[in-house]
Write a protein that holds these residues in place. Structure first.
Motif, mmCIF file in Angstrom:
data_model
loop_
_atom_site.group_PDB
_atom_site.id
_atom_site.type_symbol
_atom_site.label_atom_id
_atom_site.label_comp_id
_atom_site.label_asym_id
_atom_site.label_seq_id
_atom_site.Cartn_x
_atom_site.Cartn_y
_atom_site.Cartn_z
ATOM 1 N N GLU A 40 0.908 -1.282 -0.175
ATOM 2 C CA GLU A 40 0.044 0.094 -0.080
ATOM 3 C C GLU A 40 0.808 1.404 0.142
ATOM 4 O O GLU A 40 1.748 1.615 0.774
ATOM 5 C CB GLU A 40 -0.779 0.028 1.393
ATOM 6 C CG GLU A 40 -2.043 1.086 1.257
ATOM 7 C CD GLU A 40 -2.787 0.879 2.367
ATOM 8 O OE1 GLU A 40 -2.808 1.520 3.458
ATOM 9 O OE2 GLU A 40 -4.038 0.222 2.278
ATOM 10 N N ASN A 92 0.937 5.682 -0.501
ATOM 11 C CA ASN A 92 0.393 6.877 -0.232
ATOM 12 C C ASN A 92 0.755 7.793 -0.987
ATOM 13 O O ASN A 92 1.933 8.143 -0.883
ATOM 14 C CB ASN A 92 0.114 7.453 1.270
ATOM 15 C CG ASN A 92 -0.940 8.537 1.402
ATOM 16 O OD1 ASN A 92 -1.021 9.361 0.725
ATOM 17 N ND2 ASN A 92 -1.348 8.897 2.593
ATOM 18 N N SER A 145 -0.043 10.662 -2.025
ATOM 19 C CA SER A 145 -0.162 12.208 -1.521
ATOM 20 C C SER A 145 0.929 12.497 -0.453
ATOM 21 O O SER A 145 1.457 13.628 -0.782
ATOM 22 C CB SER A 145 -1.587 12.252 -0.712
ATOM 23 O OG SER A 145 -2.696 11.981 -1.551
ATOM 24 N N GLU A 146 1.286 11.446 0.275
ATOM 25 C CA GLU A 146 2.520 11.663 1.051
ATOM 26 C C GLU A 146 3.822 11.832 0.075
ATOM 27 O O GLU A 146 4.581 12.843 0.417
ATOM 28 C CB GLU A 146 2.753 10.712 2.003
ATOM 29 C CG GLU A 146 1.511 10.549 3.131
ATOM 30 C CD GLU A 146 2.020 9.560 3.944
ATOM 31 O OE1 GLU A 146 2.963 8.608 4.023
ATOM 32 O OE2 GLU A 146 1.142 9.552 5.006
ATOM 33 N N GLN A 192 -5.053 16.400 -3.665
ATOM 34 C CA GLN A 192 -5.831 15.610 -2.985
ATOM 35 C C GLN A 192 -5.205 14.602 -2.060
ATOM 36 O O GLN A 192 -4.435 14.076 -2.348
ATOM 37 C CB GLN A 192 -6.482 14.928 -4.304
ATOM 38 C CG GLN A 192 -7.888 14.093 -3.686
ATOM 39 C CD GLN A 192 -8.731 13.497 -4.638
ATOM 40 O OE1 GLN A 192 -8.789 14.196 -5.891
ATOM 41 N NE2 GLN A 192 -9.303 12.693 -4.419
ATOM 42 N N PRO A 193 -5.866 14.632 -0.703
ATOM 43 C CA PRO A 193 -5.389 13.906 0.122
ATOM 44 C C PRO A 193 -5.777 12.456 0.061
ATOM 45 O O PRO A 193 -6.546 12.006 -0.343
ATOM 46 C CB PRO A 193 -5.961 14.395 1.521
ATOM 47 C CG PRO A 193 -7.202 15.144 1.174
ATOM 48 C CD PRO A 193 -6.931 15.578 -0.219
ATOM 49 N N LYS A 194 -5.047 11.492 0.829
ATOM 50 C CA LYS A 194 -5.063 10.080 0.872
ATOM 51 C C LYS A 194 -5.405 9.520 -0.473
ATOM 52 O O LYS A 194 -6.336 8.842 -0.349
ATOM 53 C CB LYS A 194 -6.267 9.813 1.844
ATOM 54 C CG LYS A 194 -6.241 10.239 3.133
ATOM 55 C CD LYS A 194 -7.251 10.031 4.008
ATOM 56 C CE LYS A 194 -7.231 10.583 5.618
ATOM 57 N NZ LYS A 194 -8.256 10.201 6.526
ATOM 58 N N LEU A 195 -4.535 9.602 -1.437
ATOM 59 C CA LEU A 195 -4.474 8.707 -2.591
ATOM 60 C C LEU A 195 -3.897 7.686 -2.514
ATOM 61 O O LEU A 195 -2.563 7.545 -2.589
ATOM 62 C CB LEU A 195 -3.937 9.648 -3.771
ATOM 63 C CG LEU A 195 -4.696 10.929 -3.970
ATOM 64 C CD1 LEU A 195 -4.017 11.929 -5.236
ATOM 65 C CD2 LEU A 195 -6.120 10.769 -4.327
ATOM 66 N N ILE A 196 -4.490 6.599 -2.139
ATOM 67 C CA ILE A 196 -3.803 5.205 -1.634
ATOM 68 C C ILE A 196 -3.967 4.255 -2.886
ATOM 69 O O ILE A 196 -5.021 4.121 -3.448
ATOM 70 C CB ILE A 196 -4.402 4.658 -0.450
ATOM 71 C CG1 ILE A 196 -4.539 5.729 0.861
ATOM 72 C CG2 ILE A 196 -3.747 3.492 0.032
ATOM 73 C CD1 ILE A 196 -3.244 6.250 1.188
#
Length: 426
Positions: free
Chosen positions: A281, A283, A285-286, A309-313
């Protein structure tokens, strides 16, 4: 793979055989049930017909005997019935009794049978009983004929089912088994070719590793020598060179620097192609936040608005996806530098088929979309070097990373207004 394919083919053949055998047995059972029904109906009809014939014969015999009995001629009655019984081979027993109880005839043939028919007829005159005739008939011939008919009917059904099963099996072999064998043969051929291709690819990878080693070690050493001696020459003998000599020396240094940069990006492209994927997994976004921080640290004077955009996993290889995003954000950063207020956006969209699509967009220089097919090819650049620096390998590296994740990458743009780079992961 060949063994698995063969086992699967054998299992398929066995399943078809069992299915065909069950179908044929089911069909045979249906035909036999139908045959039994027909045989039983036929037997019942034959017995009834035989009973009617016996009753008719007894009626004729009784009518003949009535006239003799009325005349008192019992001898003629006895002689007629005995002669009739002797001439009728199927008669096993015959009894004739007068109305007064006198037994006129008691005939019994020296023969027994398990299949018999008993019939009784009472001859009357003016509604008064005159003579009672009882007969036991041998039905062996009838049962033998019925048995023969039954065997013939069942045998014919078996032959029909056997022929039908053979034709069905032949059709099944032609339409299922032969194509399956051809498919197995084609699969084995393809597997053999794939094995050969795998060996060739393994040799090619070893050659590529040797080349990368040569590039990273053997070529860098003389390149460092060229750059080093050029620097020394520029520092120690600069005053002894005229403007033309100093220009030549600058070009030598720039060429060595550019060649070193090309070696770096080629090694990175090779590394991306050969690196073993570690799927987990990730992230995005990070990663994007880290990359943007690095870009702002390198050029803090630039005015750039970032929207993430946050939390694009996603599931993928963290290292390779970081390489891809780094190249995409570097592109957006580079080609938007002429804008007084640059805008870079990283977001997610959803396609009509429900697939996640990620986008890095900017309001930079853009490009002519008629050359979009060359955009992701190595060393293909749509802008001059004096406009925007670069090697032409960054987007090729992005494409290689996305393809290794079984995804797609593409771009849209309006010249002078910016670009949008899309990618999806498998």
């Amino acid at each position: 793979m060949d063994i698995i394919a063969k086992e699967r083919a054998e299992v398929t053949v066995q399943i078809h055989r069992r299915t065909l055998a069950r179908f044929v047995l089911f069909l045979l059972a249906l035909l036999i049930i139908a045959d039994v029904t027909v045989i039983m109906q036929s037997h019942s009809m034959a017995l009834e017909l035989n009973r009617q014939q016996v009753n008719k014969k007894l009626s004729l015999a009784g009518d003949f005997c009535v006239e003799a009995i009325l005349k008192g001629d019992y001898v003629s009655v006895e002689q007629f019935l005995l002669a009739w019984a002797e001439g009728y081979d199927e008669v096993l027993q015959l009894k004739a009794t007068a109305a007064n109880g006198f037994l006129l005839v008691n005939y019994q043939r020296k023969q027994n049978s398990p299949h018999t028919l008993t019939a009784t007829h009472q001859a009357v005159f003016q509604n008064q009983p005159v003579l009672t005739i009882e007969i036991v008939e041998n039905l062996d011939a009838l049962y033998s004929a019925q048995r023969l008919n039954a065997l013939t009917l069942v045998g014919l059904s078996i032959v029909i089912v056997a022929i039908f099963g053979y034709l069905l099996w032949t059709t099944l072999r032609r339409t299922v088994f032969l194509p399956l064998r051809n498919e197995i043969r084609d699969h084995q051929k393809a597997q053999h070719e794939l094995t050969l291709r795998g060996r060739e690819l393994e040799i090619s990878n070893k050659d590529l590793e040797a080349f990368c080693y040569s590039v990273s070690h053997d070529l860098r050493a003389p390149l460092r020598g060229i750059h080093g001696f050029s620097t020394v020459l520029n520092e120690d003998y600069n005053d002894k060179l005229d403007d033309t000599g100093r220009d030549y020396l600058r070009r030598i240094c720039d060429g060595a620097t550019k060649m070193s940069l090309l070696i770096d990006v080629l090694l990175e492209l090779s590394h991306v192609s050969r690196l073993k994927l570690i799927i987990k997994e990730v992230n995005l976004s990070e990663i994007a936040t880290d990359i943007i921080s690095d870009l702002q640290f390198q050029d803090p004077e630039r005015k750039v608005t970032f929207t993430l955009q946050p939390k694009l996993i996603v599931n993928g290889d963290h290292q390779l996806l970081r390489v891809a995003l780094t190249n995409l954000f570097n592109n957006a950063w580079k080609y938007s530098r002429l804008k007084p207020q640059a805008i870079i956006i990283f977001s997610k969209e959803t396609s009509e088929k429900g697939k996640d699509i990620y986008c890095v967009s900017d309001n930079g220089a853009g490009f002519d979309t008629q050359y979009a097919d060359k955009l992701f090819e190595a060393f293909q650049r749509l802008h001059r070097q004096d406009e925007f620096e670069g090697t032409g390998v960054g987007l090729a590296t992005v494409k290689r990373v996305i393809e290794r994740h079984h995804g797609q990458v593409w771009a849209t743009s309006t010249l002078g207004e910016g670009s949008k780079f899309y990618f999806s992961l498998g």
